[in-house]
Structure formats: structure tokens, C-alpha cells
Design a protein around this motif. Structure first.
Motif, PDB file in Angstrom:
ATOM      1  N   GLU A 211       1.207  -1.345  -0.268  1.00  0.00           N
ATOM      2  CA  GLU A 211       0.079  -0.479   0.606  1.00  0.00           C
ATOM      3  C   GLU A 211       0.541   1.095   0.203  1.00  0.00           C
ATOM      4  OE1 GLU A 211      -3.361  -0.105   2.355  1.00  0.00           O
ATOM      5  OE2 GLU A 211      -2.216  -1.464   3.385  1.00  0.00           O
ATOM      6  N   PRO A 212       1.756   1.943  -0.938  1.00  0.00           N
ATOM      7  CA  PRO A 212       2.134   2.819  -0.912  1.00  0.00           C
ATOM      8  C   PRO A 212       1.784   4.310  -1.146  1.00  0.00           C
ATOM      9  CG  PRO A 212       1.875   1.927  -3.238  1.00  0.00           C
ATOM     10  CD  PRO A 212       1.594   1.076  -2.035  1.00  0.00           C
ATOM     11  N   ARG A 213       0.772   3.940  -0.846  1.00  0.00           N
ATOM     12  CA  ARG A 213      -0.254   5.709  -0.678  1.00  0.00           C
ATOM     13  C   ARG A 213      -0.628   5.535   0.086  1.00  0.00           C
ATOM     14  NH1 ARG A 213      -2.419   8.836  -4.232  1.00  0.00           N
ATOM     15  NH2 ARG A 213      -1.812   7.682  -6.190  1.00  0.00           N
ATOM     16  N   SER A 214      -0.295   6.970   0.798  1.00  0.00           N
ATOM     17  CA  SER A 214      -0.711   7.094   2.037  1.00  0.00           C
ATOM     18  C   SER A 214      -0.126   8.220   2.540  1.00  0.00           C
ATOM     19  CB  SER A 214       1.021   7.197   2.665  1.00  0.00           C
ATOM     20  OG  SER A 214       1.152   7.308   4.088  1.00  0.00           O
ATOM     21  N   GLU A 215      -1.035   9.237   3.929  1.00  0.00           N
ATOM     22  CA  GLU A 215      -1.065  10.285   3.504  1.00  0.00           C
ATOM     23  C   GLU A 215      -0.295  10.535   5.127  1.00  0.00           C
ATOM     24  OE1 GLU A 215      -5.221   9.271   6.848  1.00  0.00           O
ATOM     25  OE2 GLU A 215      -5.718  10.110   4.712  1.00  0.00           O
ATOM     26  N   LEU A 216      -0.681  12.521   5.566  1.00  0.00           N
ATOM     27  CA  LEU A 216       0.179  12.714   5.968  1.00  0.00           C
ATOM     28  C   LEU A 216       0.342  12.414   7.970  1.00  0.00           C
ATOM     29  CD1 LEU A 216       2.759  14.450   6.445  1.00  0.00           C
ATOM     30  CD2 LEU A 216       1.010  16.958   6.433  1.00  0.00           C
ATOM     31  N   HIS A 217       0.728  11.763   8.965  1.00  0.00           N
ATOM     32  CA  HIS A 217       0.220  11.621   9.693  1.00  0.00           C
ATOM     33  C   HIS A 217       1.445  11.975  11.138  1.00  0.00           C
ATOM     34  CE1 HIS A 217      -0.710   7.755  11.974  1.00  0.00           C
ATOM     35  NE2 HIS A 217       0.358   7.872  12.484  1.00  0.00           N
ATOM     36  N   ALA A 218       0.681  12.200  11.783  1.00  0.00           N
ATOM     37  CA  ALA A 218       0.858  12.510  13.183  1.00  0.00           C
ATOM     38  C   ALA A 218       1.166  11.610  14.686  1.00  0.00           C
ATOM     39  CB  ALA A 218      -0.305  13.193  13.702  1.00  0.00           C
ATOM     40  N   SER A 270     -10.149  29.026  -1.244  1.00  0.00           N
ATOM     41  CA  SER A 270      -9.667  28.109  -1.714  1.00  0.00           C
ATOM     42  C   SER A 270     -10.590  25.980  -1.622  1.00  0.00           C
ATOM     43  CB  SER A 270      -8.393  27.964   0.043  1.00  0.00           C
ATOM     44  OG  SER A 270      -8.800  27.957   0.503  1.00  0.00           O
ATOM     45  N   ALA A 271      -9.385  25.710  -2.071  1.00  0.00           N
ATOM     46  CA  ALA A 271      -9.499  23.925  -2.193  1.00  0.00           C
ATOM     47  C   ALA A 271      -8.113  23.761  -2.551  1.00  0.00           C
ATOM     48  CB  ALA A 271     -10.676  23.497  -3.190  1.00  0.00           C
ATOM     49  N   LEU A 272      -8.352  22.964  -1.326  1.00  0.00           N
ATOM     50  CA  LEU A 272      -6.528  21.767  -1.103  1.00  0.00           C
ATOM     51  C   LEU A 272      -6.946  20.907  -1.379  1.00  0.00           C
ATOM     52  CD1 LEU A 272      -4.257  21.370   0.378  1.00  0.00           C
ATOM     53  CD2 LEU A 272      -5.432  20.733   2.391  1.00  0.00           C
ATOM     54  N   GLU A 273      -5.604  19.750  -2.477  1.00  0.00           N
ATOM     55  CA  GLU A 273      -5.638  18.891  -2.706  1.00  0.00           C
ATOM     56  C   GLU A 273      -4.182  18.346  -2.433  1.00  0.00           C
ATOM     57  OE1 GLU A 273      -6.970  17.502  -6.786  1.00  0.00           O
ATOM     58  OE2 GLU A 273      -6.814  19.563  -7.171  1.00  0.00           O
ATOM     59  N   THR A 274      -4.337  16.589  -2.359  1.00  0.00           N
ATOM     60  CA  THR A 274      -2.872  16.678  -1.680  1.00  0.00           C
ATOM     61  C   THR A 274      -3.068  15.036  -2.323  1.00  0.00           C
ATOM     62  OG1 THR A 274      -3.961  14.934   0.271  1.00  0.00           O
ATOM     63  CG2 THR A 274      -2.943  17.620   0.741  1.00  0.00           C
ATOM     64  N   ASP A 275      -1.385  14.422  -2.364  1.00  0.00           N
ATOM     65  CA  ASP A 275      -0.996  13.201  -3.424  1.00  0.00           C
ATOM     66  C   ASP A 275       0.158  12.917  -2.581  1.00  0.00           C
ATOM     67  OD1 ASP A 275      -1.313  11.243  -4.471  1.00  0.00           O
ATOM     68  OD2 ASP A 275      -0.419  12.275  -6.326  1.00  0.00           O
ATOM     69  N   LEU A 276       0.065  11.906  -2.324  1.00  0.00           N
ATOM     70  CA  LEU A 276       1.357  11.112  -1.068  1.00  0.00           C
ATOM     71  C   LEU A 276       1.620  10.295  -1.361  1.00  0.00           C
ATOM     72  CD1 LEU A 276       3.593  12.123   1.436  1.00  0.00           C
ATOM     73  CD2 LEU A 276       1.593  11.622   2.482  1.00  0.00           C
ATOM     74  N   THR A 277       2.716   9.519  -1.522  1.00  0.00           N
ATOM     75  CA  THR A 277       2.884   8.049  -1.446  1.00  0.00           C
ATOM     76  C   THR A 277       3.859   7.959  -1.243  1.00  0.00           C
ATOM     77  OG1 THR A 277       2.229   8.276  -3.976  1.00  0.00           O
ATOM     78  CG2 THR A 277       3.854   6.337  -3.609  1.00  0.00           C
ATOM     79  N   VAL A 278       4.695   6.981   0.067  1.00  0.00           N
ATOM     80  CA  VAL A 278       5.133   6.187   0.935  1.00  0.00           C
ATOM     81  C   VAL A 278       5.569   5.150  -0.298  1.00  0.00           C
ATOM     82  CG1 VAL A 278       6.438   6.004   2.830  1.00  0.00           C
ATOM     83  CG2 VAL A 278       4.649   7.782   2.125  1.00  0.00           C
ATOM     84  N   LYS A 279       6.954   4.882  -0.398  1.00  0.00           N
ATOM     85  CA  LYS A 279       6.697   3.758  -0.973  1.00  0.00           C
ATOM     86  C   LYS A 279       8.571   2.739  -0.424  1.00  0.00           C
ATOM     87  CE  LYS A 279       8.822   4.477  -5.276  1.00  0.00           C
ATOM     88  NZ  LYS A 279       8.439   4.590  -6.995  1.00  0.00           N
ATOM     89  N   ARG A 280       8.968   1.695  -0.711  1.00  0.00           N
ATOM     90  CA  ARG A 280      10.125   0.952  -0.031  1.00  0.00           C
ATOM     91  C   ARG A 280      10.812   1.428  -1.159  1.00  0.00           C
ATOM     92  NH1 ARG A 280       9.977  -3.564   3.934  1.00  0.00           N
ATOM     93  NH2 ARG A 280       8.730  -2.839   5.890  1.00  0.00           N
TER      94      ARG A 280
END
Length: 301
Positions: A211-218, A270-280
Motif C-alpha cells: 500500500e504505497p499510497r499514504s497520507e500525512l501522519h502525526a 480556497s480548495a486543498l488537494e494532496t497526493d502522497l506516496t510512501v514506498k520502500r
């Protein structure tokens, strides 16, 4: 482990706006827990100027400023990071005063940690939760941290809320659910009620190999003498090791916001869009690539 992170943030405005200076904390940390091998940032439209510096809490920040009016703002970052901490419990608590709860840091240490010990909007509900978990853990500090992490993850429902600051601990407990940043703030308040210094961390995590697609984390970090800052993720119910990549950490969540800025424009939304991928990925020794972590690329888009 080695990770390649591609993170795109797009702001679209309903009309022309003037952008105030924008603070960007998208460059991953490079320390004993993770090593930054490569980083680049593309900004469109190109800023009129940029400066890089280290903020009050030690986070790398890039300040961008713009001229004229724009209808959009796009920030694209790419990073390659090697995570180094495979065992999150490879430490010895060096101060006997931190072995049992409530803890007491020595005066010089406590003074330095004061912002990370200060509770804001104190919640009796989180105090009660912390006391209950501490009792179940036999007053042992490390057992408490593990048990609290697991308890929050198992007892509160997770939700996605892409925008907005974290909710207060009282709100999160009353709702019985929260986004990762809400759970991190709840964890911090519980720790601080027991005298433990805690701070908020923003960054990324690997959800799964497939599951390489991810999102910002805390998540949160707690300071233990002899161990330093140690991460705990109450969203996942685990101690932080080599599947997390930290961007910034601060005593208050606002100080670890990855992108911070405002705009001026009458009646503009304003409108916000994000695209985030975290992969090994393979390490540089396998790819025969140079280490370019010291350089920040600027490319027009």
C-alpha cells in the motif's frame, strides 16, 4: 529501510490572491533515527525569494515569499530517507526519578523541557485516563507509555479529517474518535499529567508494503533521560521504529505544521488537494546514486 516519499500539495483559489510568506516544513529530519539521502522541492508559481533556516525547536524550515497575484499554489517535495531505529526499546532510563510515575526531572532538565511539560486546556478526563493506565502499569514509566499507546489505539475510533488543528483531549474523549493528530494530542496531555515531557511530531508512515499510497501522519515523542526523545504512535498502537519518517516536532502542534501560510483576497475561497506516496526503495548502494541530501533543488513548474 529506505523510503522514497513524493508529496504534492495544491491550493486552488476561486479568484486572484496575494500570498503571505509561506513556511514549509517538508524536509525530513536527519539524525540518529533517520538519514536524509535526497531532497528536492518544486514550487509553482516560482517564489520571488526563499530562505532556509532552523526554527526555535530545531526544525528545518523553508520560508517562501511571492509577488503579484496567483490563482493557485503547488508544492511538490521528493525525499529519500533511510530509517535507522529497528528496536524502539534499545535504551536504558538513566535517571531513577523517571522510572516510576509521576516522574520528576532534575531542575536544569525540567527548565529546558518546560514548554513540553506545560498543559494547555487541561482535561480532567485525560488525567483520569492517565491515572487509570498508570495504575494498571504498576506505576512503571515505560510500561505506562506502551499501555497508554495501546489503550488509545484500541478504545478510540480512527477518523480522517484532512484539514484543521487537533481537537482538545476533552473533545476527543467525548467524541470517542479522532484523527491521528487528535490522538497524539490526547497522548501528550496524558503524559504531561504524569510529569512526562511530550511533543507533537508530523511526518509519514508506511501503511503497508503493498500500500504505497499514504497520507500525512502525526504521533508523539516523550523525553526520557538516557534515551532521548522516543516516539509513540497512539493511532497505530505501537512504539515508533523504522516505518515512520519525521518531518518536524514541537511542543505545540502548530509548530510542526508542514505548510503554514495565508492569503489575501476579497471573498476568495480556497480548495486543498494532496497526493502522497510512501514506498520502500533500494538503498543508494544498490542504485549507485550519489548522496544529494545537502542540496535543495528549485525547479519551476
Amino acid at each position: 529501510m529506505y523510503f522514497e516519499i513524493r508529496h504534492t500539495t495544491r491550493y486552488t483559489y476561486s479568484g486572484p490572491v496575494s500570498l503571505e510568506p509561506t513556511l514549509v516544513r517538508l524536509r525530513p529530519r536527519s539524525d540518529c533515527t533517520q538519514r536524509l539521502l535526497d531532497f528536492s522541492l518544486t514550487v509553482g508559481p516560482p517564489p520571488a525569494g526563499r530562505c532556509e533556516g532552523i526554527g526555535l525547536e530545531g526544525n528545518t524550515a523553508i520560508t517562501l515569499w511571492f509577488t503579484g497575484h496567483v490563482n493557485r499554489l503547488t508544492l511538490e517535495s521528493r525525499a529519500v530517507v533511510e530509517t535507522l531505529r529497528t528496536n524502539p526499546f534499545d535504551f536504558l532510563v538513566a535517571d531513577p526519578g523517571l522510572l516510576s510515575l509521576p516522574v520528576q526531572y532534575p531542575d536544569p532538565v525540567a527548565q529546558s523541557l518546560a514548554p513540553h511539560l506545560r498543559r494547555t486546556g487541561e482535561s480532567h478526563a485525560s488525567e483520569s485516563l492517565a491515572s487509570r493506565v498508570a495504575s494498571e502499569a504498576g506505576g512503571d514509566t515505560v510500561h505506562f507509555l506502551v499501555a497508554l499507546t495501546e489503550h488509545i489505539a484500541s478504545s478510540l475510533r480512527k477518523e480522517r479529517r484532512p484539514e484543521g488543528m487537533p481537537l482538545s483531549p476533552a473533545q476527543t474523549l467525548a467524541r470517542g474518535k479522532g484523527a491521528c493528530r487528535d490522538l497524539a494530542v490526547l497522548f501528550m496531555d496524558c503524559c504531561r499529567s504524569q510529569g512526562l515531557a511530550a511533543r507533537f511530531v508530523s511526518g509519514y508512515e508506511e501503511i503497508g508494503v503493498d500500500e504505497p499510497r499514504s497520507e500525512l501522519h502525526a504521533w508523539a515523542e516523550v523525553f526520557l533521560t538516557g534515551a532521548g526523545w522516543r516516539g509513540f504512535d497512539p493511532n497505530e498502537g505501537l512504539a515508533v521504529a523504522d516505518r515512520h519518517v519525521a518531518l518536524a516536532a514541537a511542543s505545540d502542534p502548530a509548530g510542526a505544521t508542514p505548510i503554514e501560510g495565508t492569503f489575501r483576497g476579497d471573498g476568495v475561497t480556497s480548495a486543498l488537494e494532496t497526493d502522497l506516496t510512501v514506498k520502500r526503495v533500494d538503498g543508494p548502494e544498490d542504485r549507485d546514486e550519489p548522496n544529494r541530501a545537502g542540496g535543495l533543488e528549485r525547479r519551476e513548474s
